[in-house]
Scaffold this motif. Structure first.
Motif, PDB file in Angstrom:
ATOM      1  N   ALA A  46       4.619  -6.617 -17.732  1.00  0.00           N
ATOM      2  CA  ALA A  46       4.631  -7.224 -19.052  1.00  0.00           C
ATOM      3  C   ALA A  46       3.253  -7.644 -19.494  1.00  0.00           C
ATOM      4  O   ALA A  46       2.986  -7.796 -20.666  1.00  0.00           O
ATOM      5  CB  ALA A  46       5.570  -8.435 -19.055  1.00  0.00           C
ATOM      6  N   ALA A  47       2.378  -7.854 -18.526  1.00  0.00           N
ATOM      7  CA  ALA A  47       1.018  -8.289 -18.868  1.00  0.00           C
ATOM      8  C   ALA A  47       0.174  -7.177 -19.434  1.00  0.00           C
ATOM      9  O   ALA A  47      -0.957  -7.371 -19.781  1.00  0.00           O
ATOM     10  CB  ALA A  47       0.353  -8.878 -17.628  1.00  0.00           C
ATOM     11  N   GLY A  48       0.698  -6.015 -19.503  1.00  0.00           N
ATOM     12  CA  GLY A  48      -0.050  -4.901 -20.079  1.00  0.00           C
ATOM     13  C   GLY A  48      -0.719  -4.031 -19.085  1.00  0.00           C
ATOM     14  O   GLY A  48      -1.457  -3.140 -19.419  1.00  0.00           O
ATOM     15  N   GLN A  49      -0.482  -4.264 -17.794  1.00  0.00           N
ATOM     16  CA  GLN A  49      -1.121  -3.420 -16.784  1.00  0.00           C
ATOM     17  C   GLN A  49      -0.322  -2.139 -16.638  1.00  0.00           C
ATOM     18  O   GLN A  49       0.894  -2.162 -16.530  1.00  0.00           O
ATOM     19  CB  GLN A  49      -1.173  -4.154 -15.450  1.00  0.00           C
ATOM     20  N   PRO A  50      -1.000  -0.983 -16.631  1.00  0.00           N
ATOM     21  CA  PRO A  50      -0.277   0.268 -16.465  1.00  0.00           C
ATOM     22  C   PRO A  50       0.251   0.396 -15.055  1.00  0.00           C
ATOM     23  O   PRO A  50      -0.253  -0.203 -14.125  1.00  0.00           O
ATOM     24  CB  PRO A  50      -1.358   1.325 -16.742  1.00  0.00           C
ATOM     25  N   VAL A  51       1.243   1.191 -14.914  1.00  0.00           N
ATOM     26  CA  VAL A  51       1.870   1.387 -13.616  1.00  0.00           C
ATOM     27  C   VAL A  51       1.602   2.802 -13.171  1.00  0.00           C
ATOM     28  O   VAL A  51       1.818   3.752 -13.910  1.00  0.00           O
ATOM     29  CB  VAL A  51       3.391   1.145 -13.714  1.00  0.00           C
ATOM     30  N   PRO A  52       1.045   3.003 -11.964  1.00  0.00           N
ATOM     31  CA  PRO A  52       0.695   4.344 -11.519  1.00  0.00           C
ATOM     32  C   PRO A  52       1.916   5.238 -11.417  1.00  0.00           C
ATOM     33  O   PRO A  52       3.039   4.788 -11.203  1.00  0.00           O
ATOM     34  CB  PRO A  52       0.050   4.108 -10.145  1.00  0.00           C
ATOM     35  N   ALA A  53       1.633   6.526 -11.519  1.00  0.00           N
ATOM     36  CA  ALA A  53       2.701   7.495 -11.365  1.00  0.00           C
ATOM     37  C   ALA A  53       3.138   7.537  -9.919  1.00  0.00           C
ATOM     38  O   ALA A  53       2.369   7.272  -9.010  1.00  0.00           O
ATOM     39  CB  ALA A  53       2.209   8.883 -11.791  1.00  0.00           C
ATOM     40  N   PRO A  54       4.401   7.892  -9.676  1.00  0.00           N
ATOM     41  CA  PRO A  54       4.876   7.945  -8.294  1.00  0.00           C
ATOM     42  C   PRO A  54       4.194   9.038  -7.527  1.00  0.00           C
ATOM     43  O   PRO A  54       3.740  10.020  -8.097  1.00  0.00           O
ATOM     44  CB  PRO A  54       6.381   8.214  -8.455  1.00  0.00           C
ATOM     45  N   ALA A  55       4.103   8.830  -6.220  1.00  0.00           N
ATOM     46  CA  ALA A  55       3.468   9.831  -5.367  1.00  0.00           C
ATOM     47  C   ALA A  55       4.304  11.098  -5.360  1.00  0.00           C
ATOM     48  O   ALA A  55       5.520  11.071  -5.423  1.00  0.00           O
ATOM     49  CB  ALA A  55       3.314   9.291  -3.948  1.00  0.00           C
ATOM     50  N   ASP A  56       3.596  12.196  -5.260  1.00  0.00           N
ATOM     51  CA  ASP A  56       4.269  13.483  -5.199  1.00  0.00           C
ATOM     52  C   ASP A  56       4.898  13.659  -3.825  1.00  0.00           C
ATOM     53  O   ASP A  56       4.226  13.597  -2.815  1.00  0.00           O
ATOM     54  CB  ASP A  56       3.244  14.601  -5.457  1.00  0.00           C
ATOM     55  N   THR A  57       6.186  13.876  -3.813  1.00  0.00           N
ATOM     56  CA  THR A  57       6.884  14.010  -2.538  1.00  0.00           C
ATOM     57  C   THR A  57       7.308  15.427  -2.270  1.00  0.00           C
ATOM     58  O   THR A  57       8.111  15.694  -1.383  1.00  0.00           O
ATOM     59  CB  THR A  57       8.124  13.098  -2.527  1.00  0.00           C
ATOM     60  N   THR A  58       6.780  16.350  -3.070  1.00  0.00           N
ATOM     61  CA  THR A  58       7.163  17.740  -2.855  1.00  0.00           C
ATOM     62  C   THR A  58       6.682  18.198  -1.492  1.00  0.00           C
ATOM     63  O   THR A  58       5.537  18.044  -1.122  1.00  0.00           O
ATOM     64  CB  THR A  58       6.524  18.628  -3.941  1.00  0.00           C
ATOM     65  N   GLY A  59       7.539  18.790  -0.764  1.00  0.00           N
ATOM     66  CA  GLY A  59       7.163  19.295   0.558  1.00  0.00           C
ATOM     67  C   GLY A  59       6.962  18.205   1.558  1.00  0.00           C
ATOM     68  O   GLY A  59       6.295  18.394   2.556  1.00  0.00           O
ATOM     69  N   ALA A  60       7.523  17.039   1.313  1.00  0.00           N
ATOM     70  CA  ALA A  60       7.287  15.922   2.227  1.00  0.00           C
ATOM     71  C   ALA A  60       8.011  16.141   3.538  1.00  0.00           C
ATOM     72  O   ALA A  60       9.002  16.844   3.629  1.00  0.00           O
ATOM     73  CB  ALA A  60       7.772  14.621   1.575  1.00  0.00           C
ATOM     74  N   ALA A  61       7.466  15.474   4.562  1.00  0.00           N
ATOM     75  CA  ALA A  61       8.092  15.557   5.864  1.00  0.00           C
ATOM     76  C   ALA A  61       9.425  14.826   5.820  1.00  0.00           C
ATOM     77  O   ALA A  61       9.641  13.930   5.014  1.00  0.00           O
ATOM     78  CB  ALA A  61       7.174  14.934   6.911  1.00  0.00           C
ATOM     79  N   PRO A  62      10.373  15.177   6.695  1.00  0.00           N
ATOM     80  CA  PRO A  62      11.665  14.494   6.696  1.00  0.00           C
ATOM     81  C   PRO A  62      11.498  13.011   6.924  1.00  0.00           C
ATOM     82  O   PRO A  62      10.648  12.550   7.670  1.00  0.00           O
ATOM     83  CB  PRO A  62      12.399  15.153   7.883  1.00  0.00           C
TER      84      PRO A  62
ATOM     85  N   ALA B 282      10.974   5.974  -1.389  1.00  0.00           N
ATOM     86  CA  ALA B 282      11.634   6.186  -0.105  1.00  0.00           C
ATOM     87  C   ALA B 282      10.594   6.493   0.954  1.00  0.00           C
ATOM     88  O   ALA B 282       9.716   7.336   0.761  1.00  0.00           O
ATOM     89  CB  ALA B 282      12.634   7.328  -0.220  1.00  0.00           C
ATOM     90  N   LEU B 283      10.685   5.792   2.084  1.00  0.00           N
ATOM     91  CA  LEU B 283       9.756   6.030   3.179  1.00  0.00           C
ATOM     92  C   LEU B 283       9.972   7.396   3.782  1.00  0.00           C
ATOM     93  O   LEU B 283      11.101   7.896   3.862  1.00  0.00           O
ATOM     94  CB  LEU B 283       9.940   4.960   4.261  1.00  0.00           C
ATOM     95  N   ARG B 284       8.874   7.967   4.223  1.00  0.00           N
ATOM     96  CA  ARG B 284       8.963   9.215   4.961  1.00  0.00           C
ATOM     97  C   ARG B 284       7.881   9.204   6.023  1.00  0.00           C
ATOM     98  O   ARG B 284       6.805   8.630   5.841  1.00  0.00           O
ATOM     99  CB  ARG B 284       8.780  10.417   4.028  1.00  0.00           C
ATOM    100  N   GLY B 285       8.179   9.825   7.130  1.00  0.00           N
ATOM    101  CA  GLY B 285       7.175   9.999   8.164  1.00  0.00           C
ATOM    102  C   GLY B 285       6.756   8.708   8.820  1.00  0.00           C
ATOM    103  O   GLY B 285       7.389   7.659   8.728  1.00  0.00           O
ATOM    104  N   ARG B 286       5.632   8.802   9.526  1.00  0.00           N
ATOM    105  CA  ARG B 286       5.084   7.681  10.284  1.00  0.00           C
ATOM    106  C   ARG B 286       3.567   7.831  10.284  1.00  0.00           C
ATOM    107  O   ARG B 286       3.044   8.942  10.361  1.00  0.00           O
ATOM    108  CB  ARG B 286       5.620   7.688  11.711  1.00  0.00           C
ATOM    109  N   VAL B 287       2.877   6.710  10.204  1.00  0.00           N
ATOM    110  CA  VAL B 287       1.411   6.713  10.177  1.00  0.00           C
ATOM    111  C   VAL B 287       0.895   5.831  11.292  1.00  0.00           C
ATOM    112  O   VAL B 287       1.342   4.685  11.446  1.00  0.00           O
ATOM    113  CB  VAL B 287       0.873   6.222   8.818  1.00  0.00           C
ATOM    114  N   ALA B 288      -0.044   6.361  12.070  1.00  0.00           N
ATOM    115  CA  ALA B 288      -0.781   5.588  13.063  1.00  0.00           C
ATOM    116  C   ALA B 288      -2.227   5.473  12.574  1.00  0.00           C
ATOM    117  O   ALA B 288      -2.944   6.477  12.503  1.00  0.00           O
ATOM    118  CB  ALA B 288      -0.720   6.251  14.425  1.00  0.00           C
ATOM    119  N   LEU B 289      -2.617   4.274  12.200  1.00  0.00           N
ATOM    120  CA  LEU B 289      -3.964   4.027  11.689  1.00  0.00           C
ATOM    121  C   LEU B 289      -4.782   3.415  12.827  1.00  0.00           C
ATOM    122  O   LEU B 289      -4.519   2.296  13.263  1.00  0.00           O
ATOM    123  CB  LEU B 289      -3.896   3.088  10.488  1.00  0.00           C
TER     124      LEU B 289
END
Length: 953
Positions: free
Chosen positions: A58-74, A135-142
Motif C-alpha cells: 500500500a505504501a507504493g512499493q512495487p512487488v517483484p515478479a515471481p521467480a521462474d519455476t519452469t524446469g524446476a527440480a522436484p 512453493a519451496l523446491r530443492g535444497r540449498v547448502a550455502l
C-alpha cells in the motif's frame, strides 16, 4: 608517496586524496574518491526501512515478479514445516530494523514492534495469486569460507574444492560490504550479515570482531546482541535488513539450519532466531529435513585472528605456511558436509570476506540445480548485477539461495542470481590460474593507481609550464647584426649623399588583399598570420599566398600609407655605416619564411602534447594485454600504457593528416571515442581493473560508463567530430550536410552512453546532450543563446527520463540504476538521493585539491597562454581558430559537457579534470601546427626621424 586515510584505509596519492565517501558508499577503494564516486548500480541507497506486512504494498512499493519455476527440480517432500518453537521474537522488540533512519534512541529504549508472523514477509514479495510462486523446491547448502582466495586452491591440498570447481561454475567474488573504521576490507562478521540481508551490512565495532556465539535453546538458538546489530544498519547508509534470508525461507514453509557462529548470523530470521543450530556437520544429523543449510568454515579466519593487530585493530596477514594449513583443514570440513548432503542439492560456496589488511577477490563456486532449474555446468559464473563473466558479488549469493528454493527475492535484496556464463578453460588448473590472475591484477592496480595519477598530475603541470615558456618567451629580433668571421665581411656601405626629398604623392588606400597583411595591434613586426582562404575552405587547406621577405624591405610596403612629404630643404638621414668587421645579416625568418616551422623545440612540444592526450584512452586499451602476468606487473602496466600512447601518437603523425591543423587531434580523439564506444557495446571489459576504470574489489560499478570513462569518451567524441567537420568542409561539402553527419554520430554516442544495456549512465546523458548541442550550434554558424541552452537542457533531461522509464519497465532483476531511480521517485526517495549526490560532489571538489589545481592550471594555460600573443606575435589559439574554425566549436562543446557533468555527477571535479587532460594537450598540438603553417608578415620599415619644426629651424 601514498597516504592511508583514516576514513577508508585505502591507499591513494596525496594529490588525489578526497573527503570521506558519502554515507551510501563507504569507501574501501584504492582509487581516489573523486574518480569513482558512484554507488553500485544494483545497490539500493540509504532509505528508511519499510515495515514488513501488507502495508508495504500500500505504501507504493512495487512487488517483484515471481521467480521462474519452469524446469524446476522436484519439490522436496521430506522436509517439515517449521514450528514456532525456537523462533519466537524477544519481548522487547521484533528484531526488525527501526523505521526511522534518523532515530538516535538506543534500540532497547524504542517501543516494541509486533512480531513478524509466518507468511507476512512472503505476502510483501509475491506478485501473483498463484500459490506455486512461493512453493519451496530443492535444497540449498550455502558454504562460507571467510578469506578463501583462488590462490589457496590446490589439487593436493584442497581436493574437495578442486572437485567442486571441476564439476560446477566458478567466478571471482567481490565481497564489498560496510568496512571497519580505517580499513577498506570486509570482516567475516560483515560478510555473514551481508549474506543475511542481501545488502551491504556492517558492525559498529572497531576492527574485525568474531561472530557472536549463539545461545542455544533446544535445537535452535538465538543471536546475542541481534537488536543492536539491526539498529546499526540504517546508520551505514544502506539500511540493510538483516535476517531477510532466514525469514523468507521460514515464511515460505522451509526449515533453516546453521552450522557455526557465522552461519547463524546468515541463517537467523528477523528476530535473531535459528530453527536448527549445530556447531559441526556431524552434530547436524540428517540434513534432509532442511531447505537451507548454512555452513561456516572458520579455519582461515581463526588463524588470521591470532595474528598481531595494527592500529585499527585489524590482524596482519597470515604467513604462507599457516595459510596453506588452514586451507587444507577447511577443505576437510567441507568434505564432511558434502558426504552428508542428499543428491541434487544446490551447493553455493563463497569466500565471503577478507582475512588480509587489503581487500581481495575471493572464490565463488556453484554446483547442482540453478535457479532456472538447469544444472550449473563447468564454466564461469555470471550475474546481471555485474554483466561480467567470471565475476559476481556477495549480495548475489543471497538472491541465488532464495531463488534456487523457488522463492522470490524482495526488493531489499539487491543482488541477482548466479548463472552459468561463458565456457571456462578445460582443466581446473587453468581456471585457478586465470581467476587468481584477476585478483593479482586488482592488487597491482591498487598499488599502481595512486602513484600513476600522482605522476600524471605532476607531469601535466610541468608540461603546461614548459609549453608556456616555449610559447611566451621573448623572441629574438627579426634581423640582427652579427659578427662575421675575418675575410667574410661584406662591402662597407658608404654614406649616401643627401638629396632633396621629392614631394610624396597623397597616401593611397591599400587594397583588400594588401590590407589583410597590415600588422594588427598586439602583433609584432614579423609576426605570423593565417592567410585568407576562399569561402568555405579551411585556412590550412587553402593555397598559401606568397609573402615578401626582408630582402624587399627597401620597397614601399603596399599595406603602409605613404609618409607625408618632407619640408623643402630637409634631407632624409642615411643609415649609419656598420663598423668594420661586421655585416648586416638577415635572420632565418627573413630568408626561410616561418621561424616556427623550423623550431625543433616547438615540434617536440607538439609530439609530447599528442602523447599526453593519448594517455587517457591508453589506460583502457592496456587491458588488451595481460600485464599482470608479466614478471614485474607494476612496471608492466606503466610501460604498457606509455607504449600504447606512443603507438597512437605514431598513427597520428603517420599519414597525410599530420599536415593539417587538426590532423593529430582528430586521430587521437577519434580513437578515444570509437574504442570506448565499442567497449561499452561489448560488455565494458576494458574498464574492469583499468587504471581509469573501475575495480571489482571495491564494487563501485561493474559495467557501463564510469564517471571518468564518460569524461574521456565525451571529450574525445566532440573533439573528433570537430576535426572530421573541418576535413569535410575542406572538401567543399555543404555545411548543412556536415552538421547533419556530426549530429548523427553524436546522437548515437549519447544513446550508447545512456542505454541501460550499454553505458547505463544517468548523469552523463544530459551533460553530453548539452555539450554536443553547443558544438552543433556553433558549427552551424549560429549563436549559443540562453534560450537555446535551456531547450537543449530540457531535451537532455527528457532523453534520460525516457531511458530510465524504459529500464524501469524491464523485470526488476534486469534493471540498472536508471530504472532504480524511477522507483526511488515513486517511493519518494529521489530528493534524498539527489542530496547525497550533491553533497558528494561538493566534498570531492573541496577535498581533491590536486584535481582542482590541475583543472585551474589547464584552463589558465588554455585561455591565458594559448589565447594570448605568443613569441611569434600572434595568439596561437586564435591562429588555430582562423585556420580551423571548427576547433572553437568542438572545444567549447567539450568544455560545456565537462561543466554540466561536474554539476550532475558525484565525482565532481574529477570529470572536468580528466576531460581537460584530453582536450588541452590536443588543443596545444593543434595550436603548434597552426604556428608551423602560418606565414610571417613583413616587418615594418625603420621609422624615420621626425621633421624639424618651424620654430627649430
Amino acid at each position: 608517496m601514498a597516504l592511508t586515510t583514516p576514513a577508508s584505509g585505502t591507499t591513494t596519492p596525496p594529490a588525489l586524496e578526497g573527503p570521506a565517501a558519502a554515507p551510501e558508499t563507504p569507501s574501501n577503494t584504492a582509487f581516489p574518491p573523486g574518480f569513482e564516486g558512484r554507488a553500485a548500480a544494483q545497490e539500493r541507497p540509504a532509505t528508511a526501512p519499510v515495515p514488513s506486512g501488507p502495508a508495504t504494498a500500500a505504501a507504493g512499493q512495487p512487488v517483484p515478479a515471481p521467480a521462474d519455476t519452469t524446469g524446476a527440480a522436484p519439490t522436496e517432500t521430506s522436509g517439515t514445516a517449521p514450528t514456532d518453537t525456537g523462533r519466537a521474537a524477544p519481548t522487547e522488540t521484533s528484531g526488525a530494523a527501526p523505521t526511522d533512519t534518523t532515530e538516535t534512541t538506543p534500540a532497547e529504549a524504542r517501543p516494541s514492534a509486533p512480531p513478524t508472523s509466518p507468511g507476512t514477509l512472503a505476502a510483501t514479495t509475491v506478485t501473483s495469486g498463484d500459490k506455486d510462486a512461493t512453493a519451496l523446491r530443492g535444497r540449498v547448502a550455502l558454504i562460507g569460507i571467510p578469506g578463501l582466495e583462488w590462490s589457496d586452491i590446490d589439487q593436493a591440498q584442497t581436493p574437495n574444492l578442486w572437485r567442486l570447481m571441476s564439476e560446477g561454475s566458478s567466478a571471482s567474488l567481490s565481497t564489498r560490504t560496510v568496512p571497519p573504521s580505517g580499513r577498506g576490507i570486509t570482516c567475516p562478521i560483515a560478510g555473514w550479515l551481508t549474506v543475511s540481508a542481501g545488502q551491504r551490512a556492517g558492525t559498529p565495532d572497531e576492527g574485525c570482531p568474531a561472530p557472536p556465539t549463539p545461545q542455544q535453546n533446544g535445537e535452535g538458538a538465538t543471536i546475542p546482541g541481534w537488536n543492536a546489530l539491526a539498529a546499526y544498519q540504517p546508520k551505514t547508509g544502506y539500511a540493510a535488513r538483516i535476517g531477510t534470508l532466514g525469514q523468507i525461507v521460514a515464511d515460505g514453509g522451509g526449515k533453516v539450519a546453521a552450522i557455526g557462529p557465522g552461519a547463524a548470523l546468515a541463517a537467523a530470521d528477523k528476530s535473531g532466531n535459528i530453527t536448527k543450530y549445530a556447531p559441526t556437520p556431524s552434530a547436524l544429523g540428517d540434513p534432509a529435513p532442511y531447505s537451507l543449510i548454512v555452513f561456516d568454515v572458520p579455519d582461515l579466519a581463526t588463524a588470521w585472528a591470532k595474528q598481531p593487530r595494527d592500529e585499527y585493530g585489524i590482524p596482519t596477514g597470515l604467513p604462507v605456511a599457516a595459510r596453506k594449513t588452514a586451507a587444507a583443514e577447511a577443505d576437510r570440513r567441507i568434505g564432511d558436509l558434502l558426504a552428508l548432503l542428499p543428491p541434487r542439492t544446490t551447493i553455493l560456496l563463497a569466500g565471503i570476506s577478507d582475512i588480509t589488511p587489503n581487500a581481495h577477490l575471493h572464490v565463488a563456486i556453484a554446483t547442482g540445480p540453478s535457479p532456472d532449474g538447469s544444472a550449473y555446468r563447468h564454466g564461469y559464473l555470471t550475474a546481471t548485477s555485474t554483466r561480467q563473466d567470471a565475476l559476481v558479488t556477495i549480495s548475489d549469493l543471497t538472491a541465488t539461495a532464495i531463488q534456487a528454493l523457488g522463492l522470490t527475492a524482495p526488493r531489499e535484496v539487491v543482488g541477482r542470481p548466479w548463472q552459468s556464463g561463458a565456457p571456462a578453460p578445460a582443466t581446473p588448473a587453468e581456471v585457478v590460474t586465470e581467476l587468481a590472475g584477476e585478483d593479482l591484477a586488482s592488487q597491482v592496480l591498487r598499488e599502481v593507481r595512486g602513484p600513476f595519477f600522482t605522476v600524471l598530475v605532476t607531469a601535466q603541470l610541468l608540461f603546461y609550464a614548459l609549453a608556456a615558456l616555449t610559447l611566451r618567451r621573448r623572441r629574438p629580433a627579426s634581423t640582427r647584426t652579427t659578427k662575421a668571421r675575418p675575410g667574410l665581411e661584406g662591402p662597407k656601405r658608404s654614406p649616401i649623399a643627401p638629396e632633396p626629398t621629392p614631394p610624396s604623392p597623397a597616401p593611397a588606400q591599400p587594397s583588400p588583399a594588401e590590407a589583410s597583411q597590415i600588422d594588427t595591434p598586439g602583433e609584432s613586426p614579423g609576426s605570423l598570420k593565417a592567410q585568407p582562404s576562399p569561402a568555405g575552405i579551411p585556412a590550412d587547406q587553402a593555397r598559401p599566398r606568397p609573402q615578401r621577405t626582408d630582402s624587399t624591405r627597401d620597397e614601399p610596403a603596399p599595406a603602409e600609407p605613404t609618409r607625408p612629404a618632407q619640408p623643402t630643404g630637409t634631407t632624409e638621414p642615411t643609415r649609419p655605416a656598420q663598423p668594420t668587421g661586421t655585416t648586416e645579416r638577415t635572420s632565418t625568418s627573413a630568408t626561410t619564411g616561418n621561424p616556427a616551422s623550423g623550431s625543433k623545440l616547438l615540434k617536440s612540444v607538439q609530439v609530447v602534447a599528442v602523447v599526453s592526450g593519448a594517455i587517457a584512452v591508453s589506460t583502457f586499451l592496456a587491458q588488451l594485454i595481460p600485464w599482470w602476468t608479466l614478471p614485474v606487473p607494476m612496471l608492466s602496466v606503466i610501460v604498457t600504457i606509455l607504449g600504447i600512447a606512443v603507438l597512437i601518437t605514431a598513427v597520428a603523425f603517420a599519414g597525410p593528416w599530420r599536415a593539417h591543423v587538426l590532423g593529430p587531434l582528430t586521430t587521437v580523439a577519434a580513437i578515444t571515442s570509437v574504442a570506448l564506444l565499442l567497449d561499452v557495446m561489448t560488455g565494458s571489459t576494458l574498464q574492469v581493473n583499468a587504471v581509469s576504470g573501475y575495480e571489482p574489489v571495491t564494487g563501485g560499478r561493474f559495467y557501463g560508463f564510469s564517471n571518468i570513462a564518460f569524461a574521456i569518451y565525451s571529450t574525445g567524441t566532440i573533439l573528433g567530430l570537430a576535426g572530421i567537420a573541418h576535413w569535410l568542409l575542406g572538401k567543399r561539402m555543404p555545411r548543412a550536410v556536415v552538421v547533419t553527419l556530426c549530429a548523427a554520430y553524436g546522437g548515437f554516442a549519447v544513446f550508447a552512453d545512456g542505454w541501460p544495456s550499454w553505458g547505463a549512465d544517468f548523469g552523463g546523458v544530459p551533460a553530453f546532450v548539452i555539450g554536443l548541442a553547443v558544438f552543433l550550434i556553433l558549427l552551424s554558424g549560429k549563436r549559443v543563446s540562453p534560450l537555446r541552452l535551456l531547450l537543449v537542457g530540457l531535451a537532455g533531461a527528457a532523453l534520460v527520463g525516457v531511458l530510465s522509464v524504459i529500464d524501469w519497465l524491464r523485470p526488476e532483476s534486469q534493471r540498472t540504476h536508471l530504472g532504480a531511480f524511477v522507483q526511488q521517485i515513486i517511493d519518494g526517495e529521489a530528493w534524498t538521493v539527489v542530496g547525497r549526490k550533491f553533497a558528494a560532489m561538493v566534498g570531492v571538489t573541496v577535498g581533491n585539491w590536486s584535481l582542482t589545481l590541475l583543472s585551474l592550471v589547464a584552463l589558465a594555460f588554455l585561455f591565458l597562454v594559448l589565447a594570448r600573443p605568443s613569441r611569434w606575435g600572434v595568439a596561437a589559439l586564435g591562429l588555430a581558430y582562423q585556420m580551423a574554425p571548427t576547433l572553437r566549436a568542438g572545444l567549447f562543446g567539450a568544455l560545456a559537457c565537462a561543466l554540466i557533468g561536474f554539476l550532475m555527477n558525484d565525482s565532481g571535479i574529477a570529470i572536468p579534470a580528466m576531460a581537460l587532460t584530453v582536450a588541452v594537450p590536443l588543443t596545444l598540438a593543434a595550436c603548434v601546427r597552426a604556428l608551423q603553417l602560418a606565414t610571417p608578415t613583413p616587418p615594418a620599415p625603420p621609422s624615420e626621424p621626425a621633421a624639424p619644426s618651424r620654430s627649430a629651424a
